[in-house]
Design a protein around this motif. Structure first.
Motif, PDB file in Angstrom:
ATOM      1  N   VAL A  89       0.869  -1.180   0.000  1.00 13.08           N
ATOM      2  CA  VAL A  89       0.000   0.000   0.000  1.00 13.08           C
ATOM      3  C   VAL A  89       0.906   1.231   0.000  1.00 13.08           C
ATOM      4  N   GLY A  90       0.498   2.244  -0.741  1.00 21.16           N
ATOM      5  CA  GLY A  90       1.315   3.463  -0.805  1.00 21.16           C
ATOM      6  C   GLY A  90       0.444   4.703  -0.886  1.00 21.16           C
ATOM      7  N   PRO A  91       1.085   5.892  -0.831  1.00 23.35           N
ATOM      8  CA  PRO A  91       0.337   7.155  -0.891  1.00 23.35           C
ATOM      9  C   PRO A  91      -0.155   7.438  -2.320  1.00 23.35           C
ATOM     10  N   GLY A  92      -1.241   6.802  -2.677  1.00 27.61           N
ATOM     11  CA  GLY A  92      -1.749   6.836  -4.047  1.00 27.61           C
ATOM     12  C   GLY A  92      -0.979   5.840  -4.885  1.00 27.61           C
ATOM     13  N   SER A  93      -1.570   5.408  -6.004  1.00 30.55           N
ATOM     14  CA  SER A  93      -0.777   4.525  -6.866  1.00 30.55           C
ATOM     15  C   SER A  93       0.370   5.320  -7.473  1.00 30.55           C
ATOM     16  N   ALA A  94       0.219   6.648  -7.574  1.00 28.23           N
ATOM     17  CA  ALA A  94       1.338   7.465  -8.055  1.00 28.23           C
ATOM     18  C   ALA A  94       2.525   7.331  -7.098  1.00 28.23           C
ATOM     19  N   GLY A  95       2.253   7.300  -5.795  1.00 23.41           N
ATOM     20  CA  GLY A  95       3.315   7.099  -4.814  1.00 23.41           C
ATOM     21  C   GLY A  95       4.013   5.767  -5.032  1.00 23.41           C
ATOM     22  N   LEU A  96       3.230   4.730  -5.310  1.00 23.14           N
ATOM     23  CA  LEU A  96       3.809   3.401  -5.539  1.00 23.14           C
ATOM     24  C   LEU A  96       4.629   3.359  -6.828  1.00 23.14           C
ATOM     25  N   LEU A  97       4.146   4.048  -7.862  1.00 26.17           N
ATOM     26  CA  LEU A  97       4.901   4.085  -9.123  1.00 26.17           C
ATOM     27  C   LEU A  97       6.251   4.766  -8.898  1.00 26.17           C
ATOM     28  N   HIS A  98       6.229   5.805  -8.068  1.00 24.66           N
ATOM     29  CA  HIS A  98       7.472   6.497  -7.732  1.00 24.66           C
ATOM     30  C   HIS A  98       8.400   5.561  -6.954  1.00 24.66           C
ATOM     31  N   GLN A  99       7.832   4.807  -6.007  1.00 24.74           N
ATOM     32  CA  GLN A  99       8.642   3.843  -5.250  1.00 24.74           C
ATOM     33  C   GLN A  99       9.238   2.784  -6.183  1.00 24.74           C
ATOM     34  N   ILE A 242       9.090  -8.406  -4.757  1.00 27.76           N
ATOM     35  CA  ILE A 242       8.899  -7.046  -5.283  1.00 27.76           C
ATOM     36  C   ILE A 242       8.254  -6.185  -4.201  1.00 27.76           C
ATOM     37  N   VAL A 243       7.247  -6.755  -3.532  1.00 21.71           N
ATOM     38  CA  VAL A 243       6.554  -6.020  -2.464  1.00 21.71           C
ATOM     39  C   VAL A 243       7.549  -5.613  -1.378  1.00 21.71           C
ATOM     40  N   ALA A 244       8.428  -6.532  -0.987  1.00 20.08           N
ATOM     41  CA  ALA A 244       9.397  -6.229   0.077  1.00 20.08           C
ATOM     42  C   ALA A 244      10.320  -5.089  -0.346  1.00 20.08           C
ATOM     43  N   ASP A 245      10.775  -5.108  -1.599  1.00 20.83           N
ATOM     44  CA  ASP A 245      11.667  -4.034  -2.072  1.00 20.83           C
ATOM     45  C   ASP A 245      10.938  -2.694  -2.160  1.00 20.83           C
ATOM     46  N   VAL A 246       9.710  -2.735  -2.645  1.00 22.91           N
ATOM     47  CA  VAL A 246       8.929  -1.496  -2.773  1.00 22.91           C
ATOM     48  C   VAL A 246       8.675  -0.903  -1.378  1.00 22.91           C
ATOM     49  N   ASN A 247       8.416  -1.767  -0.405  1.00 22.00           N
ATOM     50  CA  ASN A 247       8.159  -1.275   0.960  1.00 22.00           C
ATOM     51  C   ASN A 247       9.408  -0.653   1.600  1.00 22.00           C
ATOM     52  N   LYS A 248      10.595  -1.068   1.129  1.00 20.59           N
ATOM     53  CA  LYS A 248      11.822  -0.497   1.704  1.00 20.59           C
ATOM     54  C   LYS A 248      11.926   0.991   1.458  1.00 20.59           C
TER      55      LYS A 248
END
Ligand SMILES: *Cc1c(COP(=O)(O)O)cnc(C)c1O
Length: 362
Positions: A89-99, A242-248
């Protein structure tokens, strides 16, 4: 002039342009009753259960919320029949795309995507010092042969928005599956489904591809169909690694407690959003039919917007509409994206468009 030793790429970075607000336009033109059809927002307020959850959560804002959104990830996982380890989960999907960009990209890398597409991609890619490779649309559709051919050893990511913003064109799961088969396993393919809930289920559910390809990521959001654009919460489904890396690289507590509470209530009450989604899809059909009858050209949309391909006249239409209180999203020289809203607002748009047309075509 910048202060301090700013990274060399910052000077050339485009600024993401949000749609103008109704208030800004009203002040600029000295009008009232401007309507914003520029940001693909949901015209309906979010559901009462969600509003109640936000009010309740307000009493806890003196505390940090759960950084990794454990409860919300479990709820989303339950909704999609995947494990919570497959959900970020991230601050908007835009936040996740940035991550995602900050997990994968360094200078010299390329990101391949069809263009035109979501305006944030080039900003995120360039901010990492990486390079975008734009693959032209063909008849408003993705050219997935050319996209696969553009993938080289320097390519780390491919971005595919379906339905695409701003064209509204949906790419079928069969086409995406065929594409994924042709892309090397170490290239991550991001399927950006910000408009999933408005799309045609007959073309398949891209989430199936996450089970089939470890390098496939699907992003979705609570901003559009669930009417929570202002709270900033989105999610992705992918391989647990992938989830673990994105959460970092998630900024500490980026998804605030109100957003988490609202999204949890939205998942629990998801049937309550269906009437509004259905109403917007029906309006999309009605507006599209009226526009076609009036002779306008545009691709068939599966999002909550339509894209009038006005070419050189785009900016004139944008300005004439804006003066009359209709705010749309122009792409100079290409087309005008117009959000599907309530029946009243859509009718105002159609009426004003028909008034403006003879002025411009003279
Ligand atoms: C709106 C949009 C998003 C971002 O939405 P969030 O509010 O950040 O969740 C992502 N991709 C596309 C294509 C969009 O149009």
């Amino acid at each position: 002039m910048s202060v301090g030793r700013v990274r060399s790429i910052i000077g050339g970075l485009p600024t993401y342009k949000p749609g103008k607000s109704a208030e800004q336009t009203e002040a600029e033109f000295g009008i009232s009753d401007a309507i914003k059809l520029a940001s693909n927002e949901n015209p309906f307020p979010t559901s009462p259960a969600v509003a109640e959850a936000i009010r309740e959560a307000a009493s806890g804002v003196n505390r940090y919320a759960d950084h990794l959104c454990v409860e919300l990830r479990e709820a989303i996982a339950g909704m999609h029949g995947v494990s919570a380890q497959q959900v970020a989960v991230g601050p908007g999907s835009a936040g996740l795309l940035h991550q995602i960009c900050s997990v994968y990209l360094e200078p010299g890398d390329t990101v391949v995507y069809p263009w035109r597409s979501f305006e944030a991609y080039p900003v995120f890619v360039q901010a990492m010092g990486a390079e975008s490779v734009h693959v032209p649309l063909v008849d408003h559709r993705f050219d997935l042969d050319a996209t696969a051919a553009a993938v080289t050893s320097s390519t780390k990511l491919v971005m595919l928005a379906t339905p695409n913003n701003p064209t509204g064109v949906q790419t079928s799961v069969a086409e995406l599956d065929d594409f994924l088969q042709r892309v090397p396993e170490d290239v991550v393919v991001v399927i950006d489904e910000a408009y999933h809930e408005f799309s045609d289920p007959a073309l398949g559910d891209p989430l199936e591809l996450v089970a089939k390809y470890r390098n496939c990521v699907v992003t979705r959001t609570f901003s559009k169909a669930y009417g929570l654009a202002g709270l900033r919460v989105g999610y992705l489904v992918a391989d647990p690694e992938i989830v673990a890396d994105v959460n970092k690289v998630l900024v500490p507590f980026a998804v605030n407690g109100l957003a988490q509470a609202a999204a949890l209530a939205a998942v629990a009450n998801r049937e309550s959003f269906q009437p509004h989604v259905d109403a917007l899809k029906a309006e999309r059909g009605r507006v599209s039919a009226q526009l076609r009858m009036a002779g306008w050209q545009f691709p068939s949309s599966q999002g909550n917007f339509v894209y009038l391909t006005l070419g050189d006249q785009t900016m004139r239409y944008f300005q004439e509409l804006e003066k009359r209180g209709i705010i749309t999203r122009p792409f100079a020289g290409e087309g005008l994206r117009v959000t599907i809203s309530s029946k009243e607002e859509n009718d105002r748009f159609l009426t004003v468009l028909s008034e403006v047309q003879p002025i411009i075509s003279g």
